[in-house]
Design a protein around this motif. Sequence first.
Motif, PDB file in Angstrom:
ATOM      1  N   GLU A   1      -2.216  -0.207   0.963  1.00  0.00           N
ATOM      2  CA  GLU A   1      -0.751  -0.157   0.980  1.00  0.00           C
ATOM      3  C   GLU A   1      -0.224  -0.413  -0.426  1.00  0.00           C
ATOM      4  OE1 GLU A   1       1.204  -1.443   5.229  1.00  0.00           O
ATOM      5  OE2 GLU A   1       0.537  -3.026   3.908  1.00  0.00           O
TER       6      GLU A   1
ATOM      7  N   LEU B   1       5.590   1.451  -0.703  1.00  0.00           N
ATOM      8  CA  LEU B   1       5.529   1.646   0.750  1.00  0.00           C
ATOM      9  C   LEU B   1       6.083   0.434   1.485  1.00  0.00           C
ATOM     10  CD1 LEU B   1       4.314   3.600   3.028  1.00  0.00           C
ATOM     11  CD2 LEU B   1       2.507   1.904   3.149  1.00  0.00           C
TER      12      LEU B   1
ATOM     13  N   TYR C   1      -7.824   8.446   1.373  1.00  0.00           N
ATOM     14  CA  TYR C   1      -7.651   7.256   2.202  1.00  0.00           C
ATOM     15  C   TYR C   1      -8.389   6.028   1.676  1.00  0.00           C
ATOM     16  CZ  TYR C   1      -6.287  11.185   5.055  1.00  0.00           C
ATOM     17  OH  TYR C   1      -5.719  12.340   5.474  1.00  0.00           O
TER      18      TYR C   1
ATOM     19  N   VAL D   1       1.605   8.155  -0.676  1.00  0.00           N
ATOM     20  CA  VAL D   1       1.593   7.823   0.752  1.00  0.00           C
ATOM     21  C   VAL D   1       0.726   8.779   1.561  1.00  0.00           C
ATOM     22  CG1 VAL D   1       3.751   6.581   0.948  1.00  0.00           C
ATOM     23  CG2 VAL D   1       3.766   9.055   1.113  1.00  0.00           C
ATOM     24  N   PHE D   2       0.540  10.000   1.061  1.00  0.00           N
ATOM     25  CA  PHE D   2      -0.261  10.940   1.832  1.00  0.00           C
ATOM     26  C   PHE D   2      -1.751  10.713   1.648  1.00  0.00           C
ATOM     27  CE2 PHE D   2       3.794  13.089   1.493  1.00  0.00           C
ATOM     28  CZ  PHE D   2       4.002  13.409   2.820  1.00  0.00           C
TER      29      PHE D   2
ATOM     30  N   GLY E   1       9.077   0.281   4.132  1.00  0.00           N
ATOM     31  CA  GLY E   1       8.942  -0.396   5.423  1.00  0.00           C
ATOM     32  C   GLY E   1      10.109  -1.343   5.673  1.00  0.00           C
TER      33      GLY E   1
ATOM     34  N   GLY F   1      -3.677   6.506   2.915  1.00  0.00           N
ATOM     35  CA  GLY F   1      -4.092   6.007   4.218  1.00  0.00           C
ATOM     36  C   GLY F   1      -3.240   4.823   4.651  1.00  0.00           C
ATOM     37  N   ASN F   2      -2.585   4.152   3.688  1.00  0.00           N
ATOM     38  CA  ASN F   2      -1.606   3.093   3.969  1.00  0.00           C
ATOM     39  C   ASN F   2      -2.119   2.004   4.895  1.00  0.00           C
ATOM     40  OD1 ASN F   2       0.095   4.796   2.523  1.00  0.00           O
ATOM     41  ND2 ASN F   2       0.779   5.819   4.369  1.00  0.00           N
ATOM     42  N   LYS F   3      -3.367   1.591   4.704  1.00  0.00           N
ATOM     43  CA  LYS F   3      -3.877   0.538   5.577  1.00  0.00           C
ATOM     44  C   LYS F   3      -3.521  -0.831   5.019  1.00  0.00           C
ATOM     45  CE  LYS F   3      -7.777   2.704   6.121  1.00  0.00           C
ATOM     46  NZ  LYS F   3      -9.172   2.979   6.349  1.00  0.00           N
ATOM     47  N   PRO F   4      -2.936  -1.704   5.877  1.00  0.00           N
ATOM     48  CA  PRO F   4      -2.542  -3.024   5.404  1.00  0.00           C
ATOM     49  C   PRO F   4      -3.719  -3.752   4.764  1.00  0.00           C
ATOM     50  CG  PRO F   4      -1.685  -2.653   7.609  1.00  0.00           C
ATOM     51  CD  PRO F   4      -2.581  -1.492   7.288  1.00  0.00           C
ATOM     52  N   TYR F   5      -3.453  -4.455   3.707  1.00  0.00           N
ATOM     53  CA  TYR F   5      -4.452  -5.220   2.957  1.00  0.00           C
ATOM     54  C   TYR F   5      -5.496  -4.363   2.270  1.00  0.00           C
ATOM     55  CZ  TYR F   5      -2.540  -9.383   5.056  1.00  0.00           C
ATOM     56  OH  TYR F   5      -1.691 -10.369   5.441  1.00  0.00           O
TER      57      TYR F   5
END
Lengths: 282, 338
Positions: free
Chosen positions: A233, A237, A144, A222-223, A241, A226-230
């Motif tokens: 990401e 992804l 993450y 993607v796993f 979206g 953690g794909n947190k914006p800013y």
Amino acid sequence: MTRSMKNNKGPGRRVIPGFGVSLGVTLTMVSLVVLIPLAALAINALQLSPGEFWAAVTRGRVLSSFAVSFFSAILAALINLAMGVLLAWVLVRCDFPGKRMLDGLIELPFALPTAIAGITLTSLTVPGGWIGRVFAPLGLKIAYTKVGIVVALVFVGIPFVVRSVQPVLEKLDGSFEESAFLMGADNWHTFRRVIWPEIRPAALTGFGMALARGLGEYGSVVFIAGNKPYATEIAPLMIMGQLQSYDYGGATAIALVMLAASFLILLLMNIVQARAARRTSG
Amino acid sequence: MKKNRVVLLEALLLVLALCLGGCGGKEEGKTLSLTNVSYDPTRELYTEYNALFTAGWEKTGGKPLTITQSHGGSGSQAISVSQGLEADVVTLALEADIRAIEKAGLIREGWRGELPKDSAPYTSTIVFLVRRGNPKGILDWPDLAREGVGVITPNPKTSGGARWNFLAAWAYAQETLGGGEEACRDFVGAIFRNVLVLDSGARGSTTSFVENGQGDVLIAWENEAMLTLQQHPGEYEMVAPSISILCQPSVAVVDEVVDKRGTREMATAYLEGLYAPETQRLVARYFYRPSDPDILQEFADSFDLSIRMTNIDHFGGWGQAQQRFFADGGVFDQIYEK
């Protein structure tokens, strides 16, 4: 025709039989699997007006995802370059029990579905996981974070460098190193002056492939990201979206930028490599 | 001579390769077939329903029937169908996905009124899953906005199902904070700033929470939460928020496909069968709420019927909600761009 070609034994002699058909097949294949899909992508993106296109690819989140993607892919490819050359060296020059096993394991990252790779790497690198547990006390979080993304990309990219460099090393005559050694070169010099120039084209090819793969990789990242914006990401992804919002134009716009950038990087590398090759040979 | 033969061989190979692309895929036979394109968490449910429906169909004199099911992310499935994946019926996670197929011209307008209950034969709602003993004392939405609470939820941008999670939180904020847009955005923003992992899909979030031990609370669909409780008895607890939202996975017949294949009658019967009492009890066993209120009452022990639920019409329907909250630069983006 056939007779005249048979008689032509000069440098222009064709090695591949049926040159015309071969060329036709090649062009057809390249068009079908590469050019037409790429053209379709461009046409899709062109449905947007220049203003819309610009807006789609310069939103803050998209820009930051480009940065994350390129930064982590380049870093991972560099690590792969170093580790891949080392691994190839060990596999070619060293003998140890289980060498064949190790050799066989190299391709595994290719065979494994990337989602499985991502889920496995994540569960290993979360603070409670086998690997994460070791680094957690040092304050280093892997899963993450951007570190996690790089870990995933190193995993999926390592076979490229190893498998490009390995055959070249196998053909490399050991007497080169011996002479270098006899002439008083130390290990570092031998590597830099004798071995590296030989394997450089192959290593750079592997680097380029690992980089390209890293830029496009989605399934495993993607796993673990953690794909947190800013923050974590990645650009693929963002494309997903947009697709989930049925914004095909926006999705292809981002894809086109990725593609153009990757192409530029690879082109640049080819040019650098060609220059270097000319310098050494000339 | 030899060379000529090689050329001939290559040409043959090329023709063969081109043929394989063109001539494949013709399907004819005495058995009927029906394709149901659905989303991920309904796999087991439809496997059982398909057996049930096939048996009933053949018993009432129908020709032998094979039902093919396809599962994947709801949005991706909708894209596939829009682009030509031949589905007789679609059973997806949200209306917006079916509207996308409608926009592609494959489903006629007004499909939502063709079947009872807004064409949603089963429903669910949004709940919280917490770790055993609820160590962080999470009881309602404000607890998710508290400092030091780690939240796990999928990304509403990439997961259609997760849009319900977002709207449920918004509905709570609207109800309790007086409905000012600014206040709601701050509240929901505080929850999303507590999100540790924003997975791309709902199952990914469950993995992060359960297998990887991330976070204190998972915002989940009730059916997914109950499935997790069943698979890991004693390890987790389900907490129902005071206000949630009625999640309505929609189903529809794909008009273009059934008219072309002549399967309209069968496809309609298939979807109508989902409302039969027997099937309604079946969906409850897979943790979806039956849309038939009488049968839902039979399962009052399994489902918390006291949760106050708003629904999508409260947000002006999916068309408006999508535009306002999840489009580029919409409310969800604003939360992060602040």
